[in-house]
Design a protein around this motif. Structure first.
Motif, PDB file in Angstrom:
ATOM      1  N   MET A 141       0.565  -1.381   0.090  1.00 13.94           N
ATOM      2  CA  MET A 141       0.130  -0.071   0.023  1.00 13.94           C
ATOM      3  C   MET A 141       0.921   1.282   0.021  1.00 13.94           C
ATOM      4  N   ALA A 142       2.114   1.164   0.362  1.00 15.19           N
ATOM      5  CA  ALA A 142       2.909   2.211   0.593  1.00 15.19           C
ATOM      6  C   ALA A 142       3.467   2.614  -0.665  1.00 15.19           C
ATOM      7  N   VAL A 143       3.837   1.560  -1.480  1.00 15.33           N
ATOM      8  CA  VAL A 143       4.290   1.877  -2.826  1.00 15.33           C
ATOM      9  C   VAL A 143       3.243   2.298  -3.806  1.00 15.33           C
ATOM     10  N   ALA A 144       2.139   2.024  -3.530  1.00 13.70           N
ATOM     11  CA  ALA A 144       1.182   2.892  -4.327  1.00 13.70           C
ATOM     12  C   ALA A 144       0.786   4.352  -4.084  1.00 13.70           C
ATOM     13  N   ALA A 145       0.755   4.260  -2.510  1.00 12.13           N
ATOM     14  CA  ALA A 145       0.804   5.750  -2.160  1.00 12.13           C
ATOM     15  C   ALA A 145       1.968   6.467  -2.459  1.00 12.13           C
ATOM     16  N   LEU A 146       3.127   5.942  -2.481  1.00 11.15           N
ATOM     17  CA  LEU A 146       4.378   6.740  -3.134  1.00 11.15           C
ATOM     18  C   LEU A 146       4.214   7.086  -4.550  1.00 11.15           C
ATOM     19  N   GLY A 147       3.744   5.996  -5.416  1.00 12.98           N
ATOM     20  CA  GLY A 147       3.644   6.207  -6.855  1.00 12.98           C
ATOM     21  C   GLY A 147       2.533   7.366  -7.158  1.00 12.98           C
ATOM     22  N   TRP A 148       1.515   7.575  -6.574  1.00  8.38           N
ATOM     23  CA  TRP A 148       0.315   8.333  -6.542  1.00  8.38           C
ATOM     24  C   TRP A 148       1.011   9.876  -6.212  1.00  8.38           C
ATOM     25  N   LEU A 149       1.754   9.906  -5.090  1.00  7.17           N
ATOM     26  CA  LEU A 149       2.417  10.896  -4.667  1.00  7.17           C
ATOM     27  C   LEU A 149       3.281  11.510  -5.920  1.00  7.17           C
ATOM     28  N   VAL A 150       4.125  10.668  -6.480  1.00  5.05           N
ATOM     29  CA  VAL A 150       5.040  11.066  -7.425  1.00  5.05           C
ATOM     30  C   VAL A 150       4.335  11.608  -8.814  1.00  5.05           C
ATOM     31  N   ALA A 151       3.115  10.875  -9.087  1.00  5.37           N
ATOM     32  CA  ALA A 151       2.363  11.168 -10.366  1.00  5.37           C
ATOM     33  C   ALA A 151       1.856  12.457  -9.837  1.00  5.37           C
ATOM     34  N   GLY A 152       1.286  12.614  -8.847  1.00  7.35           N
ATOM     35  CA  GLY A 152       0.736  14.031  -8.374  1.00  7.35           C
ATOM     36  C   GLY A 152       1.838  15.412  -8.373  1.00  7.35           C
ATOM     37  N   LEU A 153       3.048  14.955  -7.963  1.00 11.76           N
ATOM     38  CA  LEU A 153       3.995  16.057  -8.040  1.00 11.76           C
ATOM     39  C   LEU A 153       4.199  16.328  -9.369  1.00 11.76           C
ATOM     40  N   ILE A 154       4.352  15.297 -10.216  1.00 13.72           N
ATOM     41  CA  ILE A 154       4.806  15.410 -11.766  1.00 13.72           C
ATOM     42  C   ILE A 154       3.655  16.283 -12.319  1.00 13.72           C
ATOM     43  N   ALA A 155       2.340  15.899 -12.155  1.00 15.37           N
ATOM     44  CA  ALA A 155       1.412  16.736 -12.550  1.00 15.37           C
ATOM     45  C   ALA A 155       1.369  18.329 -12.107  1.00 15.37           C
ATOM     46  N   PHE A 156       1.640  18.446 -11.036  1.00 20.77           N
ATOM     47  CA  PHE A 156       1.904  19.762 -10.316  1.00 20.77           C
ATOM     48  C   PHE A 156       2.868  20.646 -10.990  1.00 20.77           C
ATOM     49  N   VAL A 157       4.030  20.070 -11.264  1.00 16.06           N
ATOM     50  CA  VAL A 157       5.133  20.769 -11.842  1.00 16.06           C
ATOM     51  C   VAL A 157       4.686  21.081 -13.338  1.00 16.06           C
ATOM     52  N   PHE A 158       4.129  20.178 -14.059  1.00 15.92           N
ATOM     53  CA  PHE A 158       3.667  20.435 -15.376  1.00 15.92           C
ATOM     54  C   PHE A 158       2.776  21.555 -15.534  1.00 15.92           C
ATOM     55  N   VAL A 159       1.693  21.706 -14.551  1.00 15.30           N
ATOM     56  CA  VAL A 159       0.793  22.809 -14.541  1.00 15.30           C
ATOM     57  C   VAL A 159       1.392  24.118 -13.978  1.00 15.30           C
ATOM     58  N   VAL A 160       2.249  24.140 -13.190  1.00 20.73           N
ATOM     59  CA  VAL A 160       2.903  25.189 -12.777  1.00 20.73           C
ATOM     60  C   VAL A 160       4.052  25.814 -14.031  1.00 20.73           C
ATOM     61  N   TRP A 161       4.625  24.799 -14.608  1.00 20.61           N
ATOM     62  CA  TRP A 161       5.395  25.375 -15.882  1.00 20.61           C
ATOM     63  C   TRP A 161       4.527  25.817 -16.996  1.00 20.61           C
ATOM     64  N   PHE A 162       3.613  24.890 -17.341  1.00 21.47           N
ATOM     65  CA  PHE A 162       2.839  25.258 -18.613  1.00 21.47           C
ATOM     66  C   PHE A 162       1.452  25.918 -18.386  1.00 21.47           C
ATOM     67  N   GLY A 163       1.022  26.197 -17.101  1.00 21.84           N
ATOM     68  CA  GLY A 163      -0.476  26.497 -16.792  1.00 21.84           C
ATOM     69  C   GLY A 163      -1.477  25.081 -17.047  1.00 21.84           C
ATOM     70  N   PHE A 164      -2.788  25.587 -17.509  1.00 22.40           N
ATOM     71  CA  PHE A 164      -3.443  24.645 -17.641  1.00 22.40           C
ATOM     72  C   PHE A 164      -3.397  23.766 -18.891  1.00 22.40           C
ATOM     73  N   ALA A 165      -2.619  24.174 -19.878  1.00 24.90           N
ATOM     74  CA  ALA A 165      -2.052  23.492 -21.101  1.00 24.90           C
ATOM     75  C   ALA A 165      -1.210  22.258 -20.522  1.00 24.90           C
ATOM     76  N   GLY A 166      -0.622  22.341 -19.212  1.00 17.98           N
ATOM     77  CA  GLY A 166       0.275  21.301 -18.831  1.00 17.98           C
ATOM     78  C   GLY A 166      -0.858  19.970 -18.551  1.00 17.98           C
ATOM     79  N   ILE A 167      -2.150  20.194 -18.360  1.00 21.63           N
ATOM     80  CA  ILE A 167      -2.802  19.184 -18.015  1.00 21.63           C
ATOM     81  C   ILE A 167      -3.156  18.530 -19.319  1.00 21.63           C
ATOM     82  N   GLY A 168      -3.277  19.253 -20.470  1.00 20.87           N
ATOM     83  CA  GLY A 168      -3.324  18.645 -21.836  1.00 20.87           C
ATOM     84  C   GLY A 168      -2.199  17.950 -22.409  1.00 20.87           C
ATOM     85  N   LEU A 169      -1.039  18.567 -21.923  1.00 14.54           N
ATOM     86  CA  LEU A 169       0.185  17.930 -22.367  1.00 14.54           C
ATOM     87  C   LEU A 169       0.384  16.488 -21.546  1.00 14.54           C
TER      88      LEU A 169
END
Length: 97
Positions: free
Chosen positions: A1-29
């Motif tokens: 369960m900890a591995v899954a939570a860590l995976g989702w945390l990493v995916a969330g951080l990557i998504a957050f970084v994309f949104v910060v860098w590219f705005g909402f176009a990051g979600i499309g990217l």
């Protein structure tokens, strides 16, 4: 369960970084990237998985594809011969115009 939570945390951080860098176009990217990955996985379904250290897996995949062509070619040739027989019978009939 900890591995899954860590995976989702990493995916969330990557998504957050994309949104910060590219705005909402990051979600499309992210969506385009996800679509690209899914298509690549679908295209390589039932494919031999290997690396440079295992070239025999790739060779076996090519042999399997080549082996699957022979029945298709035979079926296609048989269908063409049936079509030619039917077309020949129609043109030689007395009612053909």
């Amino acid at each position: 369960m900890a591995v899954a939570a860590l995976g989702w945390l990493v995916a969330g951080l990557i998504a957050f970084v994309f949104v910060v860098w590219f705005g909402f176009a990051g979600i499309g990217l992210i969506g385009l990237l996800l679509c690209f990955i899914c298509v690549r996985i679908e295209l390589e379904k039932d494919a031999a998985v290997g690396s440079g250290w295992t070239p025999h897996l790739i060779a076996s995949q090519h042999e399997a594809v080549r082996g699957n062509r022979q029945p298709r070619i035979a079926t296609r040739m048989q269908m063409q011969s049936h079509i030619l027989c039917v077309a020949g019978a129609d043109s030689s009939s007395p009612n053909a115009g």
